[in-house]
Design an enzyme around this catalytic site. Sequence first.
Site, PDB file in Angstrom:
ATOM      1  N   ASP A 289       0.860  -1.171   0.000  1.00 11.14           N
ATOM      2  CA  ASP A 289       0.000   0.000   0.000  1.00 11.14           C
ATOM      3  C   ASP A 289       0.906   1.233   0.000  1.00 11.14           C
ATOM      4  O   ASP A 289       2.132   1.142   0.139  1.00 11.14           O
ATOM      5  CB  ASP A 289      -0.984  -0.020   1.182  1.00 11.14           C
ATOM      6  CG  ASP A 289      -2.221   0.834   0.861  1.00 11.14           C
ATOM      7  OD1 ASP A 289      -2.183   1.584  -0.128  1.00 11.14           O
ATOM      8  OD2 ASP A 289      -3.230   0.748   1.588  1.00 11.14           O
TER       9      ASP A 289
HETATM   10  C1  BGC Z   1      -5.132   3.060  -0.075  1.00 10.54           C
HETATM   11  C2  BGC Z   1      -5.223   1.993  -1.129  1.00 10.54           C
HETATM   12  C3  BGC Z   1      -5.144   2.607  -2.494  1.00 10.54           C
HETATM   13  C4  BGC Z   1      -3.849   3.380  -2.597  1.00 10.54           C
HETATM   14  C5  BGC Z   1      -3.635   4.000  -3.964  1.00 10.54           C
HETATM   15  C6  BGC Z   1      -3.932   3.971  -0.296  1.00 10.54           C
HETATM   16  O1  BGC Z   1      -3.956   5.058   0.551  1.00 10.54           O
HETATM   17  O2  BGC Z   1      -5.069   2.469   1.209  1.00 10.54           O
HETATM   18  O3  BGC Z   1      -6.413   1.270  -0.963  1.00 10.54           O
HETATM   19  O4  BGC Z   1      -5.242   1.623  -3.476  1.00 10.54           O
HETATM   20  O5  BGC Z   1      -3.863   4.415  -1.633  1.00 10.54           O
HETATM   21  O6  BGC Z   1      -4.485   5.043  -4.222  1.00 10.54           O
END
Ligand code: BGC
Length: 743
Positions: A289
């Site tokens: 993540d």
């Molecule tokens: C989120 C993810 C997301 C990623 C990209 C993160 O802050 O937890 O679910 O896919 O950002 O946008």
Amino acid sequence: MKIRTLLIILLFVASCNMADREREGWFVDARTEKRVDSLLDLMTLEEKIGQMTLFTSDMDVTGPFMRDHYVESIREGRVGAIFNAYTAEFTRKLQQMAVEETRLGIPLLFGYDVIHGHRTIFPIPLGETATWDMQAIKESARIAAQEATAEGLHWTFAPMLDVTRDPRWGRIAEGSGEDPFLTAEVARAKVRGYQGDDLGALNTMLACAKHMAAYGAPQAGRDYHTVDISEITLRNKFLPPFKAAVEEGAATIMTAFNELFGVPATGSRLLLTDILRDEWNFNGFVVTDYTSINEMVPHGFARDEKHAGELAIHAGVDMDMQGAVFHDYLAVQVEEGIVDEAIIDRAVKRILTMKFELGLFDDPYRYSDPEREASLVMTEENLAFARDFARRSFVLLKNENNTLPLPDDVGSIALIGPLADNQRELIGSWSAAGDYTQSVTLRQGIKNRQGNQTRINYARGANIDDDDRTGFGEALRVAAMSDVIVLAVGEYALQSGEAASRADISLPGVQEELFDQLVRLGKPLVVVLMNGRPLTLENIDANACAILETWFPGTTAGDAIADVLFGDYNPSGKLPVSFPRHVGQIPLFYNHKNTGRPKTEFKFTSKYLDVPNSPLYPFGYGLSYTTFDYSEITLDKNEMSMDGTLRASVTVTNTGNRFGEEVVQLYIRQLVGSITRPVKELKGFRKIGLGPGESKEVDFELTWKDLAFYNADNKFRAEPGYFHLFIGASSEEVQKTRFVLTE
Ligand code: BGC
């Protein structure tokens, strides 16, 4: 060198392409492997690390920090994937840099959070799940993939499979609620919808099951907070949807921000290697993540970012989202002998395999096609599907005296509330490239349905979340002169989703006060809710005539709600999550344990002094404009052997006078186990349609797998013993019978 590489690749492509495309799924065949290997042989260590690096572009902001040099990194071949970039034109421009300006010309992979639609926005995932219609959920993912790939995207960061029992946690909006079985079914439907059976087709994309794991269980519902659960709970409640996604062929997995067993998920070898690779045989790639490698430092697990990178790669991470840790330190770590280049090669092979599967080496621009973009996005068909899908997601929570549906000839409606004429909130959080200015407000939807036949007396009344009461007077005035009040209240879209936890989950601001004042007029009052989580609604439930939960319904919201308010569609949604009476009951979920002192009227039993144990609305609950009668359950036998099956049936009859759909739910309870068992567990459901007076027999077949669970030795086993079996209209309203499982 670049020409040599391309020649090799093209040679392989020409010889293998057709056969590959006919194959099911994306599982790597020997020829793809050969092509990947031949490319890998040509790559420097720096180029390999580039493939393991994912940076955001500046087109959208989905995390705490941006880097301004992503374009230079593309040109230097030091980034292999970009997210938050879309449109045929923009992705083509970036792709051109990678293909034409870098030494090997390896195409970029474009990812984005296509969570509930891309341009045509569907209900938030909690609402999608409330349809309990896996065919429709799959279709929504297929349409989302079609729109997204037409805008240059190859990879969606979805489905989000975090089971949660905590409505304070804002990301409950993005998932499928509290049940592992239901979430696993959604996982399968969504992976199939996004990926289809050919990743090389132009309208399919890589799915990403996220966030592994247990991100939905943060302490006190606060986002990113510590998770501390047992391994048994992890395996029985939180992992099944991920396992289902892997079984379905999900191409990628995203790690989670939280720690688990004292180890940040991004550094967890248990999760990312022992379980994912060794137990489940996952052979796609693992992405972190957003900056979650770097976050192992504040977690107190890594000394510094360099150390964090080492922990992540050894745990099983293949690609670093936005943290630039691999980018900055991995080459040095190879030189220092801290990281073996073979691990890097393995990660790069996994990533390149996906690029081959997508056909990016055939034609790196194949997804960035302005003509497809113009013809495939926000089409009439997509909008028509979105409207039907949205109305199927609504849950009728109350309908006293058949207040709904409203008669066609209703003379006047007082349409009140901050969400009655609001466009912005309708598409919810994580709405990808959705344009809220295209969404249909409730006011417009009612107008579209009723034309001049009904007078709509609109008043905003209150804002969503402040203490301004100056609009109350006008709201009461229009209410007094109307036949019926429709009050649209709820949350801002961004009061749920990421970093949007709430400690108080009642209606924000003074909306409930406005409701109380309107109730006093004694008129028929219909509450339309728009929100990203269960709210505490005891007062609304006690005093409204009808309540329709619409979540955030997406682009076609107003039309879909009007369809239900006027009975063009008979509501069929069921709650994928319990609605508590009081925030103090959280975590509250239907599949809890019995305890040694289950509640009775005596003092020393498990209960609150001030609130019942039960939810206000239970899991699986939802009303219809018609009524359904359930027969007693018939079993084909009372004893089932470990290698046998058990067939359970009920007859469901529509006892009302209009067509309706019903979600018939099957639950089990094992009375005694080697570890204690939940009081109910969903094990099957069917959504059926019945005309007035019509009956249908609904059959379920169970095998040992439906009765099995991870025991104290982490083994997935069914244990002989006595079971209760329930079938009904919700987790509470059920028929009950028993059977025994023998060796
Ligand atoms: C989120 C993810 C997301 C990623 C990209 C993160 O802050 O937890 O679910 O896919 O950002 O946008």
